[in-house]
Design a protein around this motif. Structure first.
Motif, PDB file in Angstrom:
ATOM      1  N   GLU A  46      -6.373 -11.682 -67.538  1.00 16.14           N
ATOM      2  CA  GLU A  46      -5.040 -11.893 -66.963  1.00 16.14           C
ATOM      3  C   GLU A  46      -4.351 -10.573 -66.639  1.00 16.14           C
ATOM      4  O   GLU A  46      -3.665 -10.453 -65.615  1.00 16.14           O
ATOM      5  CB  GLU A  46      -4.193 -12.752 -67.890  1.00 16.14           C
ATOM      6  N   MET A  87      -9.586 -13.078 -72.645  1.00 15.83           N
ATOM      7  CA  MET A  87      -8.645 -13.762 -71.755  1.00 15.83           C
ATOM      8  C   MET A  87      -7.428 -12.888 -71.461  1.00 15.83           C
ATOM      9  O   MET A  87      -6.921 -12.883 -70.330  1.00 15.83           O
ATOM     10  CB  MET A  87      -8.203 -15.086 -72.377  1.00 15.83           C
ATOM     11  N   ASN A  88      -6.955 -12.140 -72.447  1.00 15.43           N
ATOM     12  CA  ASN A  88      -5.841 -11.217 -72.214  1.00 15.43           C
ATOM     13  C   ASN A  88      -6.245 -10.166 -71.184  1.00 15.43           C
ATOM     14  O   ASN A  88      -5.476  -9.830 -70.274  1.00 15.43           O
ATOM     15  CB  ASN A  88      -5.431 -10.564 -73.537  1.00 15.43           C
ATOM     16  N   TYR A 137      -4.889 -17.138 -71.028  1.00 17.70           N
ATOM     17  CA  TYR A 137      -4.571 -16.497 -72.308  1.00 17.70           C
ATOM     18  C   TYR A 137      -3.783 -17.456 -73.197  1.00 17.70           C
ATOM     19  O   TYR A 137      -3.998 -17.509 -74.417  1.00 17.70           O
ATOM     20  CB  TYR A 137      -3.768 -15.226 -72.018  1.00 17.70           C
ATOM     21  N   ILE A 160     -10.104 -14.332 -77.270  1.00 16.85           N
ATOM     22  CA  ILE A 160      -8.689 -14.125 -76.945  1.00 16.85           C
ATOM     23  C   ILE A 160      -8.495 -12.787 -76.247  1.00 16.85           C
ATOM     24  O   ILE A 160      -7.782 -12.691 -75.239  1.00 16.85           O
ATOM     25  CB  ILE A 160      -7.824 -14.208 -78.218  1.00 16.85           C
TER      26      ILE A 160
END
Length: 379
Positions: free
Chosen positions: A362, A358-359, A116, A355
């Motif tokens: 995680e 990726m957040n 992230y 984005i």
């Protein structure tokens, strides 16, 4: 017709599935000219591959540094204008960052980065470069997915109540049970694949899809992952509970050990008035369900579909379109953006989608590691 956009590719050589998918997709609407790139770490192998494809070897470069330096020597109208990154995950971030810093537009395979934090750095780089960046969440290019999105936005199913997305594959099943094999493929290597295999590879497709079609954002999630063996550091299966709001909930189920499954990606959105269902293995059919009514089947190419759906349809009704066409629609949208033409914001996934992806990855891993607890995604 205007001059074609010169396209370079990083990776995607040999018998790469993703390589041929991008090459065919980029050629569909006569917007791009594929001229070269770096297809293999071995320069001689790269040149051999170019010869097999029938393109000149003069723009097959040793590495990315060489590509950037040599392209800069050419007149601006002859340079590679956009580069597609089709390499293993760990190379996405450094390559994309270097390309953006040197003024190239970028089309990047997902997941966009391996963290992230890298994704946020890439966003800053993009803002400074003022170029175009697309992430290939390929399935958003299907005409009936775009129709689904438009119908939900128009209120045809009413306020959303339930979201259910499933992405099942079985390809890792024969690999995971062989210790040597599972320790030899890059997708199960955290150094090359990042912190997640299944969620990072196909779960992120499912996550992007539900936010794309629903217009909603996931606020919180609770994840339970399966690694199968204690020495395997990458998830190969996972179930994620989703909260969009206090009264809108969902579930995301993703697996690469669903024995015998091929590419079983299904999206179901249920509203107060109706529900919509779509299955990737039969992508020309969008099913509408209503209480007390026969199920309706919508198909691409008909005038009852939205302008966004019809723009992504090349053929008359009854002619199947598939994943090559879906990716082709993303390339078509990117071409419009690069050429300064008017385009619908839903025509290709952007840096924001990368984005968010990726957040999501995680937070899923974090939720599982903390004992399957609810965690909040960043706004």
């Amino acid at each position: 017709m205007g001059k074609k956009i010169k396209l370079g590719v990083l990776g995607g050589g040999g018998d790469s599935l993703i390589g041929i998918l991008h090459r065919v997709a980029s050629s569909m609407f006569d917007k791009f000219e594929f001229v070269g790139g770096v297809f293999n770490p071995d320069h001689e192998e790269s040149k051999k591959f170019a010869q097999e494809l029938g393109i000149g070897t003069d723009r097959v470069y040793k590495d990315l540094d060489h590509l950037i330096a040599e392209e800069a020597k050419l007149p601006e109208d002859q340079r590679i204008k956009v580069v597609s990154i089709l390499t293993p995950n760990f190379l996405h971030f450094p390559m994309a960052k270097q390309l953006l810093e040197n003024g190239f537009n970028v089309i990047c395979e997902k997941p966009m980065t391996t963290s992230y934090e890298e994704a946020k750095i890439l966003e800053d780089t993009l803002n400074k470069s003022k170029t175009i960046f697309a992430v290939t969440y390929t399935y958003t290019g299907y005409p009936m997915i775009r129709q689904m999105k438009e119908m939900i936005a128009a209120g045809e199913i009413g306020e959303i109540q339930k979201i259910d997305v499933q992405y099942y594959q079985g390809w890792i099943n024969p690999i995971i049970h062989d210790k040597d094999e599972r320790n030899s493929i890059w997708r199960l290597d955290p150094e090359k694949g990042g912190i997640s295999c299944c969620i990072g590879d196909i779960g992120t497709h499912a996550f992007d899809m539900i936010e794309y079609v629903s217009g909603l954002e996931v606020k919180e999630l609770l994840a339970d992952l399966n690694y199968v063996y204690s020495d395997n550091k990458m998830d190969v299966d996972g179930t994620v509970l989703l909260r969009f709001s206090e009264y809108v909930k969902g579930v995301l189920r993703s697996s690469q050990i669903a024995t015998g499954e091929e590419n079983n990606f299904a999206v179901k959105i249920y509203g107060k008035k109706a529900g919509l269902k779509w299955e990737q293995e039969n992508p020309n059919y969008l099913y509408k369900l209503e209480d007390g009514q026969p199920m309706k089947v919508l198909k691409p190419g008909h005038e009852y579909n939205s302008a966004l759906s019809l723009d992504g349809t090349k053929l008359p009704p009854g002619h199947p379109e598939g994943i090559f066409d879906s990716m082709g629609n993303i390339y078509k949208g990117v071409a419009k953006a690069i050429n300064g033409e008017k385009y619908h914001p839903a025509e290709f996934p952007t840096m924001k989608d990368g984005i968010r992806g990726m957040n999501f990855i995680e937070k899923v891993v974090d939720s599982h590691a903390k004992g399957n607890v609810w965690v909040k995604l960043d706004a």
